[in-house]
Every structure is written in C-alpha cells, then in structure tokens.
Write an enzyme that holds these catalytic residues in place. Structure first.
Site, PDB file in Angstrom:
ATOM      1  N   HIS A  34       0.840  -1.192   0.000  1.00  0.00           N
ATOM      2  CA  HIS A  34       0.000   0.000   0.000  1.00  0.00           C
ATOM      3  C   HIS A  34       0.878   1.245   0.000  1.00  0.00           C
ATOM      4  O   HIS A  34       2.091   1.168   0.088  1.00  0.00           O
ATOM      5  CB  HIS A  34      -0.974   0.013   1.194  1.00  0.00           C
ATOM      6  CG  HIS A  34      -0.342   0.280   2.522  1.00  0.00           C
ATOM      7  ND1 HIS A  34      -0.944   1.040   3.485  1.00  0.00           N
ATOM      8  CD2 HIS A  34       0.837  -0.101   3.051  1.00  0.00           C
ATOM      9  CE1 HIS A  34      -0.182   1.104   4.561  1.00  0.00           C
ATOM     10  NE2 HIS A  34       0.901   0.418   4.311  1.00  0.00           N
ATOM     11  N   CYS A  93       6.217   5.773   4.104  1.00  0.00           N
ATOM     12  CA  CYS A  93       4.943   5.150   3.707  1.00  0.00           C
ATOM     13  C   CYS A  93       4.303   5.869   2.526  1.00  0.00           C
ATOM     14  O   CYS A  93       3.357   5.353   1.927  1.00  0.00           O
ATOM     15  CB  CYS A  93       3.978   5.121   4.889  1.00  0.00           C
ATOM     16  SG  CYS A  93       4.552   4.043   6.211  1.00  0.00           S
ATOM     17  N   HIS A 151       4.969   0.152  -0.689  1.00  0.00           N
ATOM     18  CA  HIS A 151       5.732  -0.653   0.266  1.00  0.00           C
ATOM     19  C   HIS A 151       4.788  -1.719   0.806  1.00  0.00           C
ATOM     20  O   HIS A 151       3.575  -1.608   0.662  1.00  0.00           O
ATOM     21  CB  HIS A 151       6.310   0.206   1.405  1.00  0.00           C
ATOM     22  CG  HIS A 151       5.284   0.753   2.338  1.00  0.00           C
ATOM     23  ND1 HIS A 151       4.466   1.821   2.003  1.00  0.00           N
ATOM     24  CD2 HIS A 151       4.909   0.368   3.574  1.00  0.00           C
ATOM     25  CE1 HIS A 151       3.650   2.071   3.018  1.00  0.00           C
ATOM     26  NE2 HIS A 151       3.890   1.205   3.981  1.00  0.00           N
ATOM     27  N   HIS A 170       3.685  -5.037   3.749  1.00  0.00           N
ATOM     28  CA  HIS A 170       3.693  -5.536   5.122  1.00  0.00           C
ATOM     29  C   HIS A 170       3.270  -6.996   5.130  1.00  0.00           C
ATOM     30  O   HIS A 170       2.527  -7.455   4.264  1.00  0.00           O
ATOM     31  CB  HIS A 170       2.709  -4.747   6.000  1.00  0.00           C
ATOM     32  CG  HIS A 170       3.055  -3.315   6.148  1.00  0.00           C
ATOM     33  ND1 HIS A 170       4.081  -2.862   6.952  1.00  0.00           N
ATOM     34  CD2 HIS A 170       2.508  -2.214   5.580  1.00  0.00           C
ATOM     35  CE1 HIS A 170       4.141  -1.543   6.876  1.00  0.00           C
ATOM     36  NE2 HIS A 170       3.202  -1.123   6.050  1.00  0.00           N
ATOM     37  N   ASP A 176      -4.624 -10.777   0.181  1.00  0.00           N
ATOM     38  CA  ASP A 176      -3.306 -11.399   0.143  1.00  0.00           C
ATOM     39  C   ASP A 176      -2.613 -11.188  -1.197  1.00  0.00           C
ATOM     40  O   ASP A 176      -3.170 -11.480  -2.262  1.00  0.00           O
ATOM     41  CB  ASP A 176      -3.419 -12.889   0.440  1.00  0.00           C
ATOM     42  CG  ASP A 176      -2.066 -13.527   0.716  1.00  0.00           C
ATOM     43  OD1 ASP A 176      -1.177 -12.839   1.275  1.00  0.00           O
ATOM     44  OD2 ASP A 176      -1.894 -14.711   0.387  1.00  0.00           O
ATOM     45  N   HIS A 177      -1.389 -10.681  -1.125  1.00  0.00           N
ATOM     46  CA  HIS A 177      -0.558 -10.387  -2.289  1.00  0.00           C
ATOM     47  C   HIS A 177      -1.237  -9.403  -3.234  1.00  0.00           C
ATOM     48  O   HIS A 177      -1.138  -9.529  -4.453  1.00  0.00           O
ATOM     49  CB  HIS A 177      -0.128 -11.668  -3.005  1.00  0.00           C
ATOM     50  CG  HIS A 177       0.911 -12.417  -2.230  1.00  0.00           C
ATOM     51  ND1 HIS A 177       0.586 -13.278  -1.201  1.00  0.00           N
ATOM     52  CD2 HIS A 177       2.256 -12.408  -2.313  1.00  0.00           C
ATOM     53  CE1 HIS A 177       1.692 -13.777  -0.698  1.00  0.00           C
ATOM     54  NE2 HIS A 177       2.725 -13.263  -1.350  1.00  0.00           N
ATOM     55  N   GLU A 235       0.386  -4.615  11.710  1.00  0.00           N
ATOM     56  CA  GLU A 235       1.074  -4.177  10.502  1.00  0.00           C
ATOM     57  C   GLU A 235       2.540  -4.596  10.564  1.00  0.00           C
ATOM     58  O   GLU A 235       3.136  -4.982   9.560  1.00  0.00           O
ATOM     59  CB  GLU A 235       0.958  -2.655  10.378  1.00  0.00           C
ATOM     60  CG  GLU A 235       1.608  -2.096   9.144  1.00  0.00           C
ATOM     61  CD  GLU A 235       1.460  -0.588   9.064  1.00  0.00           C
ATOM     62  OE1 GLU A 235       0.457  -0.136   8.493  1.00  0.00           O
ATOM     63  OE2 GLU A 235       2.349   0.115   9.586  1.00  0.00           O
TER      64      GLU A 235
END
Length: 135
Positions: A14, A33, A39, A41, A79-80, A125
């Site tokens: 995100h 960020c 980037h 997490h 996810d991903h 996070e």
C-alpha cells in the site's frame, strides 16, 4: 459469554498518500509510507468472535467455518494485493491500518450466523504496530 480468536496472515502492499496535499506534505506526514513505488507488510489478523457455547458441540462457532469465512471474504481479497488499487472495499479510502481494520470488520459481519457476534479485529502491521477495532 466466551470469546474465540482466529489468527490469519496475509501480505499486501500500500501507499499512504493524500492526493489533496503536496508531495512534500505527504512525505512530511507519512514518511517512507508515502513512497511512490509502494511498500508492503506481512499482516497478522486476529478475528475475535463472542457467543455462548452450543450445548451439543461446546463450540461458540466451528473454527474451521470461521476460517473459511475469513479466507473467502478477507484474505483472498487482500493477500498479495495492492490495497490502494486491487481491493474493492478499500477503494477511495486512505489505506491506513486503522481504516483496513474497519473495512475487514465490515466484510465479516454480514457472514456470521445468528448468535455469533464479531467482538474485535486486531491487525498487526508490524510486530510493533497494531490496531484494534471493536465496531
């Protein structure tokens, strides 16, 4: 009242960036960020439900079914993925962990059966940063 928690995991990218602000202000407020190249997490998601145990099973709710609900309505969508671009329920929202926890709550509530209440979402996070949301 018994509380039952299921832990799930997902990875997502995100960017925190307010389009109404200058690049400089975004970088000042959001730091790394606000990176134009995104980037990511490795999120840990704790979903806590509450209810009374069923007299026949002793369960508040079947944890396998809870995992299926979380996977179908949350994990498979996150996810991903790029939270800003790929996730319909995050569209047009600031993709903070706080807003993501609220959105996850909203995705789960309609799919829990009568007698089972969503108590809380805890979303890590990083190992040192997490948010909790209780609706």
């Amino acid at each position: 009242m018994v509380y039952l928690t299921r832990l799930e995991h997902f990875n997502a990218a995100h960017k925190l960036y307010n389009p109404g602000w200058s690049k400089e202000k975004n970088e000042s407020v959001f730091g790394l960020c606000a990176n134009e190249n995104w980037h990511g997490h490795n999120y840990d998601l704790y979903v806590t439900i509450k209810g009374d145990p069923d007299p026949d099973t002793g369960f508040v709710f079947d944890v396998k079914r809870l995992s299926e609900i979380i996977r179908e309505h949350v994990i498979e969508k996150l996810d991903h993925k790029n939270l800003n671009m790929d996730v319909d329920f995050m569209r047009d929202k600031m993709c903070s962990t706080e807003n993501l926890a609220i959105a996850i709550w909203q995705q789960l509530v309609p799919h829990l059966p009568a007698g089972v209440q969503l108590h809380g979402i805890k979303l890590y996070e990083t190992p040192r940063i997490y948010v909790e949301y209780f609706g």
